[in-house]
Design a protein around this motif. Structure first.
Motif, PDB file in Angstrom:
ATOM      1  N   VAL A 126      13.728  -1.139   2.802  1.00  0.00           N
ATOM      2  CA  VAL A 126      13.339  -0.183   3.852  1.00  0.00           C
ATOM      3  C   VAL A 126      14.387   0.910   3.996  1.00  0.00           C
ATOM      4  O   VAL A 126      14.063   2.108   4.072  1.00  0.00           O
ATOM      5  N   LEU A 127      15.671   0.520   4.019  1.00  0.00           N
ATOM      6  CA  LEU A 127      16.739   1.504   4.179  1.00  0.00           C
ATOM      7  C   LEU A 127      16.786   2.478   3.002  1.00  0.00           C
ATOM      8  O   LEU A 127      16.955   3.697   3.194  1.00  0.00           O
ATOM      9  N   LEU A 128      16.629   1.962   1.800  1.00  0.00           N
ATOM     10  CA  LEU A 128      16.646   2.838   0.626  1.00  0.00           C
ATOM     11  C   LEU A 128      15.421   3.743   0.602  1.00  0.00           C
ATOM     12  O   LEU A 128      15.509   4.918   0.191  1.00  0.00           O
ATOM     13  N   TYR A 129      14.275   3.224   1.050  1.00  0.00           N
ATOM     14  CA  TYR A 129      13.067   4.058   1.081  1.00  0.00           C
ATOM     15  C   TYR A 129      13.223   5.208   2.077  1.00  0.00           C
ATOM     16  O   TYR A 129      12.753   6.329   1.839  1.00  0.00           O
ATOM     17  N   ARG A 130      13.900   4.958   3.194  1.00  0.00           N
ATOM     18  CA  ARG A 130      14.094   5.995   4.210  1.00  0.00           C
ATOM     19  C   ARG A 130      14.886   7.188   3.665  1.00  0.00           C
ATOM     20  O   ARG A 130      14.622   8.336   4.012  1.00  0.00           O
ATOM     21  N   VAL A 131      15.879   6.890   2.785  1.00  0.00           N
ATOM     22  CA  VAL A 131      16.738   7.976   2.273  1.00  0.00           C
ATOM     23  C   VAL A 131      16.302   8.425   0.888  1.00  0.00           C
ATOM     24  O   VAL A 131      16.939   9.312   0.297  1.00  0.00           O
ATOM     25  N   ALA A 153      15.061  -5.558   4.145  1.00  0.00           N
ATOM     26  CA  ALA A 153      15.845  -4.567   4.908  1.00  0.00           C
ATOM     27  C   ALA A 153      16.468  -3.545   3.965  1.00  0.00           C
ATOM     28  O   ALA A 153      16.456  -2.334   4.248  1.00  0.00           O
ATOM     29  N   ALA A 154      16.992  -4.000   2.839  1.00  0.00           N
ATOM     30  CA  ALA A 154      17.583  -3.083   1.859  1.00  0.00           C
ATOM     31  C   ALA A 154      16.528  -2.126   1.316  1.00  0.00           C
ATOM     32  O   ALA A 154      16.773  -0.909   1.164  1.00  0.00           O
ATOM     33  N   GLU A 179       8.977   4.122   7.833  1.00  0.00           N
ATOM     34  CA  GLU A 179       9.005   2.671   7.966  1.00  0.00           C
ATOM     35  C   GLU A 179       7.591   2.089   8.018  1.00  0.00           C
ATOM     36  O   GLU A 179       7.287   1.075   7.379  1.00  0.00           O
TER      37      GLU A 179
END
Length: 730
Positions: free
Chosen positions: A264-269, A261-262, A105
């Motif tokens: 960040v979430l996609l980057y995490r996975v 937010a989308a 993040e």
């Protein structure tokens, strides 16, 4: 503390890596703002421009009016978004960054915030330089700083929104070029889809509503970040109300939060192995591919339909659009020409969906054109006769915050539908039923219009308000005598008349003066003159409203208006005075020259009151002695015979015989204001020019007679002319 230091160190290192982007952004703003401001003000001073000219010149560069900056924001959102996360598309760089002791993040926001910081800092520095240039040229800070800072905040916020879309596209892809294409898809797919559906709707649904703002254009600014930006920019430029602007800004903030937010979430996975691939997530491939292929197939089908109006060519276009788009996307996904048809099932699904959608519109599988609500389901019906009231000015004169006058336009449908509730719903539904029947016959190529039908073409729109609260709009066109009788019945109703003519709801309190126009002269009736204790302006207004409301289509068929009358509102009178004061002949003409209505010969009370005020309107009977009439006999030729254009045929008839002239003028009507008479149809009348001998000499006027009132001598001339046509043609 170490983590914080590492975070800011990473930001510094990232900025060093992107110095070329910083330099490009700075130079772009440098030439677009301080340099442009200096050039503009220097040129204005050489032309000895006034202070207000200098001020508006500076505002046009540093404020909202600078469209060049608005375009730059879009381009920089793409460039900075790509450069912020281009390292995601390199396996070596991904391995390096992911090996650092920083959470994903934080690593995301290092790169994300740097892109925003570059734009913020370079824009802010150059904006301050531009303001300094303006101040050195004598511009008062209060006249330039608020608007410049407002534009800065507005554009920065929308930059972040557009930039976030690019970042999301970069996270979802593994190749820079594919990331750029993905950004284009996010910005343009849904606007293109809406426009395509609207084109299919307009092309195949014959009763599609053609008035007001369609749902397509109400949704267009809400379906992508780019269209939202364009819409908001236009709203700020046009000075929209503060409440609306606050809602727009809140919408932008919500979009930024959702997209970021989308991302960040996609980057995490996102897996490190996604670098170098076209799409970072395999599951997203069909989600992106299928909608694009369906859209492309429909575009191809509609394109070839436009070219040849043939279902065969439409199928060809569908297939071409399907194959080309599907194959290109597969090549991009796999970077391999051998993978053209690697997703056959997906292609078949796209083909079936595109064919169903196209056929749904082409063959009206939804029953759109056949829709007629049951009377038991209706709360009210309103009808707007589109091509009969085109001369009426809908809207009102208003004054803006800077004491400038303007005409606040309102469409005829919007005005009429908001005021009309027909009590005779049976007639309206009968008319709609006839229109729907004609539409169905046209689709089956069964309806043939004859010459009489063409004499009675009427287009109209309908608003059905259902008891469940739903509102349905349709537009129709009808031909034929029976349908025309229904139109006349609606027109003659008080419900229609009161809703269609704004003058009928005008009040004496809002009427400044009256203007009367006939031929080349204009006369005014101002307040102050009175009769029996009542102001003539009030008396004439009320009398005219009474006679206009009682006017019938039968009278309008027999008569044409002989003059125009305008009941000027107080604001129109103020605009007229402002025009005279400022000395500009064109100033506020658009405001003052609206709201004219016809005066028919049957308006005897109104004509009498105007005569009491010293305004005498001349009619056909008192125009003077008619000494000659010139008639073009082409008007009497057969409508379906083009041979009368032969150059050997003399078509001009000059009538000088007194009895023939008298017979011609017996039912003649003035043509000067016939455009205000919806029942004075061109194909139903014969126009001619008459030379009138009056006290001041000879004057020419245009008159007309109905074909049904044609005198005997003209009937004989018509027969002779058509025989001559036949003889010459043979």
């Amino acid at each position: 503390m170490t983590s914080k230091n590492l975070f800011f160190n990473l930001m510094k290192e990232d900025l060093k890596r992107r110095l070329w982007a910083v330099a490009l952004t700075f130079l772009t703003f440098f030439f677009a703002m301080p340099v442009a401001t200096a050039l503009s003000l220097s040129g204005s001073r050489n032309m000895e421009e006034t202070y207000y000219g200098l001020m508006y010149g500076a505002r046009s560069i540093l404020g909202f009016q600078n469209g060049f900056i608005a375009v730059i924001i879009v381009l920089l959102s793409l460039i900075l978004g790509v450069t912020s996360f281009s390292w995601l598309h390199s396996r070596k760089k991904v391995d390096f960054y992911h090996s650092l002791p920083v959470k994903r993040e934080k690593l995301f926001f290092v790169n994300y915030l740097d892109g925003v910081l570059i734009l913020f800092s370079t824009y802010a520095v150059n904006l301050l330089l531009g303001i300094l240039v303006a101040l050195l040229n004598g511009i008062v800070p209060g006249d330039i700083v608020p608007e410049a800072l407002g534009a800065f905040g507005f554009l920065l916020l929308h930059f972040i929104m557009l930039y976030s879309v690019t970042v999301l596209a970069m996270v979802m892809t593994g190749n820079i070029l594919v990331g750029i294409l993905g950004t284009g898809v996010f910005h343009l797919y849904f606007p293109a889809l809406l426009l395509l559906l609207d084109a299919l709707y307009q092309e195949f649904f014959k009763t599609s509503y053609n008035g007001g703002s369609s749902i397509t254009y109400r949704l267009l600014d809400k379906c992508s970040a780019l269209t939202l930006y364009i819409s908001n920019y236009s709203a700020f430029m046009d000075g929209a109300k503060s409440g609306s602007l606050v809602l727009r800004i809140c919408a932008v903030i919500l979009v930024i939060a959702a997209i970021t937010a989308a991302a960040v979430l996609l980057y995490r996975v996102r897996g490190s192995e996604a670098a170098g691939k076209a799409m970072a997530f395999k599951v997203s491939q069909p989600i992106i591919r299928i909608p694009i292929v369906i859209l492309s197939a429909l575009c191809g089908g509609l394109f070839f339909w436009y070219l040849h109006d043939s279902i065969g060519w439409a199928v060809f276009g569908l297939i071409c659009g399907l194959l080309l788009s599907h194959c290109i996307i597969e090549i991009i996904y796999h970077f391999d020409f051998r993978k053209l048809f690697s997703s056959r099932i997906s292609m078949a699904v796209c083909a079936l969906a595109a064919a169903l959608i196209f056929c749904g519109f082409r063959f009206d599988l939804f029953g759109y054109d056949k829709y007629i609500p049951k009377q038991s389901d209706l709360e009210s019906v309103a009808v707007s006769l589109t091509n009969m009231e085109y001369w009426v000015d809908y809207g009102s004169a208003k004054m803006d915050d800077e004491d400038e006058y303007y005409w606040d336009y309102e469409s005829s449908d919007t005005y009429i539908f908001s005021r009309m509730q027909l009590s005779d719903m049976d007639t309206a539904l009968d008319l709609v039923s006839e229109a729907v029947s004609q539409v169905e016959k046209e689709k089956k190529r069964q309806y043939q219009w004859d010459s009489e039908d063409r004499d009675h073409y009427v287009s109209f729109s309908v608003k059905f308000k259902l008891k469940n609260g739903r509102e349905v709009y349709r537009s129709y066109a009808v031909y034929g005598d029976e349908e025309y009788d229904l139109i006349r019945k609606i027109y003659d109703s008080q419900d229609y008349r009161m809703a269609a003519y704004p003058v009928l709801e005008q009040t004496p309190e809002n009427t400044g003066k009256i203007k009367v126009v006939q031929n080349s002269w204009t006369r005014d009736v101002t307040r102050g003159s009175s009769k029996e204790g009542m102001d003539y302006v009030d008396l004439i207004l009320r009398t005219y409203q009474e006679e206009m409301a009682g006017l019938t289509s039968d009278v309008m068929e027999q008569q044409n208006p002989i003059a125009q009358i305008q009941f000027m509102t107080d604001i129109q009178v103020q605009a007229e005075k402002s025009k005279e004061k400022n000395g500009y002949s064109w100033r506020y003409n658009n405001v003052m020259d609206r709201g004219y209505y016809p005066v028919y010969p049957s308006f005897q009370k109104t004509i009498g009151l105007l005569e009491d005020c010293g305004i005498r309107l001349t009619t056909v009977t008192d125009a003077g002695e008619v000494i000659r009439a010139d008639i073009d006999l082409y008007q009497l030729a057969k409508k379906d015979d083009s041979r009368y254009y032969d150059k050997d045929i003399t078509s001009q008839l000059t009538v000088t015989d007194k009895e023939e002239v008298a017979a011609l003028m017996e039912t003649a009507r003035l043509e000067d204001y016939s455009n205000m008479n919806p029942f004075s149809e061109w194909d139903d009348r014969i126009t001619f020019e008459a030379v009138v001998k009056g006290s001041s000499g000879q004057i020419s006027h245009d008159y007309s007679i109905r074909k049904a009132d044609m005198p005997e001598f003209l009937k004989k001339e018509s027969e002779r002319f058509n025989r001559e046509v036949e003889t010459v043609s043979d």
